[in-house]
Design a protein around this motif. Structure first.
Motif, PDB file in Angstrom:
ATOM      1  N   LEU A  70       2.859  48.218 -59.768  1.00  8.51           N
ATOM      2  CA  LEU A  70       2.485  49.471 -60.418  1.00  8.51           C
ATOM      3  C   LEU A  70       3.735  50.284 -60.715  1.00  8.51           C
ATOM      4  O   LEU A  70       4.679  50.292 -59.918  1.00  8.51           O
ATOM      5  N   ILE A  71       3.707  50.997 -61.854  1.00  8.88           N
ATOM      6  CA  ILE A  71       4.826  51.881 -62.186  1.00  8.88           C
ATOM      7  C   ILE A  71       4.286  53.095 -62.947  1.00  8.88           C
ATOM      8  O   ILE A  71       3.370  52.954 -63.759  1.00  8.88           O
ATOM      9  N   ILE A  78       0.685  53.574 -64.558  1.00 10.20           N
ATOM     10  CA  ILE A  78      -0.172  54.578 -63.918  1.00 10.20           C
ATOM     11  C   ILE A  78       0.088  55.931 -64.581  1.00 10.20           C
ATOM     12  O   ILE A  78       1.235  56.379 -64.628  1.00 10.20           O
ATOM     13  N   ASN A  79      -0.970  56.545 -65.117  1.00  6.83           N
ATOM     14  CA  ASN A  79      -0.800  57.903 -65.648  1.00  6.83           C
ATOM     15  C   ASN A  79      -1.576  58.896 -64.781  1.00  6.83           C
ATOM     16  O   ASN A  79      -2.219  58.501 -63.800  1.00  6.83           O
ATOM     17  N   ASP A  80      -1.519  60.173 -65.148  1.00  7.83           N
ATOM     18  CA  ASP A  80      -2.129  61.221 -64.313  1.00  7.83           C
ATOM     19  C   ASP A  80      -3.618  60.987 -64.082  1.00  7.83           C
ATOM     20  O   ASP A  80      -4.163  61.382 -63.058  1.00  7.83           O
ATOM     21  N   MET A 100       7.441  59.496 -58.809  1.00 10.40           N
ATOM     22  CA  MET A 100       6.955  60.086 -60.059  1.00 10.40           C
ATOM     23  C   MET A 100       5.426  60.111 -60.144  1.00 10.40           C
ATOM     24  O   MET A 100       4.864  60.596 -61.115  1.00 10.40           O
ATOM     25  N   LEU A 101       4.755  59.574 -59.132  1.00  7.54           N
ATOM     26  CA  LEU A 101       3.294  59.627 -59.118  1.00  7.54           C
ATOM     27  C   LEU A 101       2.831  61.024 -58.690  1.00  7.54           C
ATOM     28  O   LEU A 101       3.648  61.883 -58.351  1.00  7.54           O
ATOM     29  N   THR A 134      17.662  68.578 -57.314  1.00 11.67           N
ATOM     30  CA  THR A 134      17.579  70.003 -56.983  1.00 11.67           C
ATOM     31  C   THR A 134      17.288  70.198 -55.490  1.00 11.67           C
ATOM     32  O   THR A 134      16.990  71.312 -55.062  1.00 11.67           O
ATOM     33  N   LEU A 135      17.384  69.115 -54.721  1.00 14.39           N
ATOM     34  CA  LEU A 135      17.180  69.134 -53.266  1.00 14.39           C
ATOM     35  C   LEU A 135      15.748  69.474 -52.859  1.00 14.39           C
ATOM     36  O   LEU A 135      15.530  70.093 -51.831  1.00 14.39           O
ATOM     37  N   GLN A 136      14.792  69.081 -53.689  1.00 11.31           N
ATOM     38  CA  GLN A 136      13.389  69.259 -53.336  1.00 11.31           C
ATOM     39  C   GLN A 136      12.780  67.892 -53.060  1.00 11.31           C
ATOM     40  O   GLN A 136      13.067  66.937 -53.781  1.00 11.31           O
ATOM     41  N   LEU A 137      11.926  67.840 -52.037  1.00 11.70           N
ATOM     42  CA  LEU A 137      11.131  66.630 -51.839  1.00 11.70           C
ATOM     43  C   LEU A 137      10.236  66.455 -53.068  1.00 11.70           C
ATOM     44  O   LEU A 137       9.615  67.421 -53.524  1.00 11.70           O
ATOM     45  N   PHE A 138      10.173  65.257 -53.603  1.00 15.60           N
ATOM     46  CA  PHE A 138       9.190  64.993 -54.663  1.00 15.60           C
ATOM     47  C   PHE A 138       7.795  65.106 -54.044  1.00 15.60           C
ATOM     48  O   PHE A 138       7.599  64.731 -52.876  1.00 15.60           O
TER      49      PHE A 138
END
Ligand code: ZN
Length: 193
Positions: free
Chosen positions: A36-37, A61-63, A91-92, A121-125
């Motif tokens: 899956l991507i 995989i989309n939204d 990116m999910l 930006t030092l944020q957890l995804f």
């Protein structure tokens, strides 16, 4: 017992290569894997691809995708799925991670997610945060800092060679470049870089 894995690393830590090697190991034993991507990764073109030139087809995989439903659709024409491998999982959406968790619990199929931990930006995804919350097993895929050879922990964004620390956490297809760095080189990248 099947597990939900999160194998995280920086850019250039050979995550996709690791994924393809794992898929290859299953397939040489005649086992079924699903790759899956996220569709948002426009470079993927329906494939997991590595910098080293290896490529394997993957489901986009989309939204709106419900991965649990997608998995059950596979089971209508496959007797058994032995493993699900997810590339660029950061990116999910968080709900996708919950759907993967449900597959592990209901069908006892292992799911291995590969992706980044934090953005430039030092944020957890968001999806990585959800994986830290839900995964059975966390594993760091290691590589060295672009500049000093200490262990890389962060991703530095460079535009025309200059560091950038603010903006959207996911931006794709531009002329920017990302390099793996230690925290020291993240905050003070060498000038001649
Ligand atoms: Zn460094």
């Amino acid at each position: 017992m099947a597990k939900l894995f999160f194998k995280y690393g920086t850019v250039f830590s050979a995550k996709s290569l690791n994924l393809i090697a794992t898929a290859h190991n299953y397939q040489t034993q005649g086992k079924e894997v699903i790759l899956l991507i996220p569709e948002i990764d426009t470079r993927s073109d329906g494939h997991v691809a590595t910098r080293a030139g290896f490529k394997m087809p993957a489901e986009l995989i989309n939204d709106d995708t419900d991965i649990f439903d997608l998995y059950e659709a596979y089971l209508k024409h496959k007797e058994k799925i032995d493993c699900i491998l997810v590339d660029e999982c950061h990116m999910l959406l968080p709900k996708h991670i919950d759907q993967l968790r449900k597959i592990v619990n209901v069908y006892h199929t292992p799911v291995i997610c590969y992706g980044l931990r934090v953005s430039y930006t030092l944020q957890l995804f968001d999806a990585s945060k959800r994986l830290f919350e839900l995964a059975d097993k966390l594993e760091e895929i290691k590589t060295v800092c672009w500049y000093c050879n200490h262990k890389a922990t962060h991703n530095l964004k460079l535009v025309d060679g200059n560091p950038v620390y603010e903006g959207e956490s996911i931006d794709i297809g531009g002329l920017e470049k990302y390099v793996p760095v230690c925290y020291h080189c993240f905050t003070e990248p060498p000038k001649d870089a």
